[in-house]
Scaffold this motif. Structure first.
Motif, PDB file in Angstrom:
ATOM      1  N   ASP A  27       0.842  -1.193   0.000  1.00 47.09           N
ATOM      2  CA  ASP A  27       0.000   0.000   0.000  1.00 47.09           C
ATOM      3  C   ASP A  27       0.876   1.241   0.000  1.00 47.09           C
ATOM      4  OD1 ASP A  27      -2.747  -0.928   0.196  1.00 47.09           O
ATOM      5  OD2 ASP A  27      -2.138  -1.765   2.118  1.00 47.09           O
ATOM      6  N   ILE A  29      -0.208   4.479   0.511  1.00 52.68           N
ATOM      7  CA  ILE A  29      -1.212   5.489   0.816  1.00 52.68           C
ATOM      8  C   ILE A  29      -0.736   6.511   1.842  1.00 52.68           C
ATOM      9  CG2 ILE A  29      -3.153   4.034   0.175  1.00 52.68           C
ATOM     10  CD1 ILE A  29      -3.662   3.485   3.111  1.00 52.68           C
ATOM     11  N   MET A  33      -3.463   9.041   4.966  1.00 51.08           N
ATOM     12  CA  MET A  33      -4.508   8.173   4.421  1.00 51.08           C
ATOM     13  C   MET A  33      -4.726   6.948   5.299  1.00 51.08           C
ATOM     14  SD  MET A  33      -6.172   9.306   1.915  1.00 51.08           S
ATOM     15  CE  MET A  33      -6.930   7.818   1.304  1.00 51.08           C
ATOM     16  N   TYR A  78     -11.463   0.747  -1.309  1.00 50.03           N
ATOM     17  CA  TYR A  78     -10.583   1.807  -1.816  1.00 50.03           C
ATOM     18  C   TYR A  78      -9.672   1.262  -2.920  1.00 50.03           C
ATOM     19  CZ  TYR A  78      -6.865   5.292  -1.906  1.00 50.03           C
ATOM     20  OH  TYR A  78      -5.946   6.223  -2.308  1.00 50.03           O
ATOM     21  N   ASN A  79      -9.099   0.078  -2.691  1.00 53.19           N
ATOM     22  CA  ASN A  79      -8.228  -0.529  -3.699  1.00 53.19           C
ATOM     23  C   ASN A  79      -8.987  -0.850  -4.983  1.00 53.19           C
ATOM     24  OD1 ASN A  79      -5.949  -0.392  -2.080  1.00 53.19           O
ATOM     25  ND2 ASN A  79      -6.239  -2.441  -1.255  1.00 53.19           N
ATOM     26  N   LYS A  80     -10.222  -1.308  -4.870  1.00 52.44           N
ATOM     27  CA  LYS A  80     -11.031  -1.626  -6.055  1.00 52.44           C
ATOM     28  C   LYS A  80     -11.399  -0.351  -6.824  1.00 52.44           C
ATOM     29  CE  LYS A  80     -11.470  -6.070  -5.501  1.00 52.44           C
ATOM     30  NZ  LYS A  80     -10.811  -7.001  -6.390  1.00 52.44           N
ATOM     31  N   VAL A  81     -11.801   0.686  -6.093  1.00 56.50           N
ATOM     32  CA  VAL A  81     -12.236   1.929  -6.742  1.00 56.50           C
ATOM     33  C   VAL A  81     -11.074   2.640  -7.425  1.00 56.50           C
ATOM     34  CG1 VAL A  81     -13.148   4.253  -6.277  1.00 56.50           C
ATOM     35  CG2 VAL A  81     -14.244   2.259  -5.254  1.00 56.50           C
ATOM     36  N   THR A  82      -9.911   2.672  -6.769  1.00 53.83           N
ATOM     37  CA  THR A  82      -8.766   3.387  -7.329  1.00 53.83           C
ATOM     38  C   THR A  82      -7.947   2.535  -8.287  1.00 53.83           C
ATOM     39  OG1 THR A  82      -7.347   2.803  -5.459  1.00 53.83           O
ATOM     40  CG2 THR A  82      -8.565   4.887  -5.314  1.00 53.83           C
ATOM     41  N   GLY A  83      -8.230   1.231  -8.350  1.00 55.03           N
ATOM     42  CA  GLY A  83      -7.498   0.351  -9.246  1.00 55.03           C
ATOM     43  C   GLY A  83      -6.146  -0.074  -8.697  1.00 55.03           C
ATOM     44  N   ARG A  84      -5.885   0.203  -7.435  1.00 54.34           N
ATOM     45  CA  ARG A  84      -4.620  -0.230  -6.822  1.00 54.34           C
ATOM     46  C   ARG A  84      -4.653  -1.732  -6.618  1.00 54.34           C
ATOM     47  NH1 ARG A  84      -1.797   4.070  -3.719  1.00 54.34           N
ATOM     48  NH2 ARG A  84      -2.893   5.981  -4.234  1.00 54.34           N
ATOM     49  N   LYS A  85      -3.479  -2.307  -6.645  1.00 52.86           N
ATOM     50  CA  LYS A  85      -3.307  -3.740  -6.428  1.00 52.86           C
ATOM     51  C   LYS A  85      -4.050  -4.592  -7.450  1.00 52.86           C
ATOM     52  CE  LYS A  85      -2.529  -3.513  -1.526  1.00 52.86           C
ATOM     53  NZ  LYS A  85      -2.882  -4.056  -0.227  1.00 52.86           N
ATOM     54  N   SER A  86      -4.305  -4.024  -8.631  1.00 55.84           N
ATOM     55  CA  SER A  86      -4.994  -4.812  -9.648  1.00 55.84           C
ATOM     56  C   SER A  86      -4.066  -5.856 -10.263  1.00 55.84           C
ATOM     57  CB  SER A  86      -5.559  -3.911 -10.746  1.00 55.84           C
ATOM     58  OG  SER A  86      -4.508  -3.153 -11.333  1.00 55.84           O
TER      59      SER A  86
END
Length: 89
Positions: A27, A29, A33, A78-86
């Motif tokens: 992460d 962030i 955050m 948050y990860n899904k919405v921002t596309g992090r860790k995709s």
């Protein structure tokens, strides 16, 4: 009032760090955050546990557990919405 705000910041920081440790992956962030994640997760977890039990309990073990679970849920969203860790790093 100031002590209440400082308490929420420390509480959010601890819950946010635990959520970041539980959710796999890196992460990026930052500290602010992480605090926001923990505070929002605490509110979400407190509301969920308050609805499922007899009400809000404050700084008791169920409050901590609910806050951590709420922070984990908020971090995953948050990860899904921002596309992090995709993708795996």
């Amino acid at each position: 009032m100031v002590w209440t705000i400082l308490g929420w910041i420390v509480f959010g920081l601890i819950a946010g760090f635990i959520a970041r440790a539980v959710v796999p992956g890196k992460d990026d962030i930052g500290l602010l955050m992480t605090i926001v994640l923990g505070v929002v997760g605490s509110v979400v977890g407190g509301l969920i546990f308050g609805l499922l039990t007899v009400g809000i309990r404050g700084f008791q073990p169920t409050g901590w557990i609910g806050s951590i679970i709420g922070a984990i849920v908020v971090l995953i969203i948050y990860n899904k919405v921002t596309g992090r860790k995709s993708r795996q790093d």
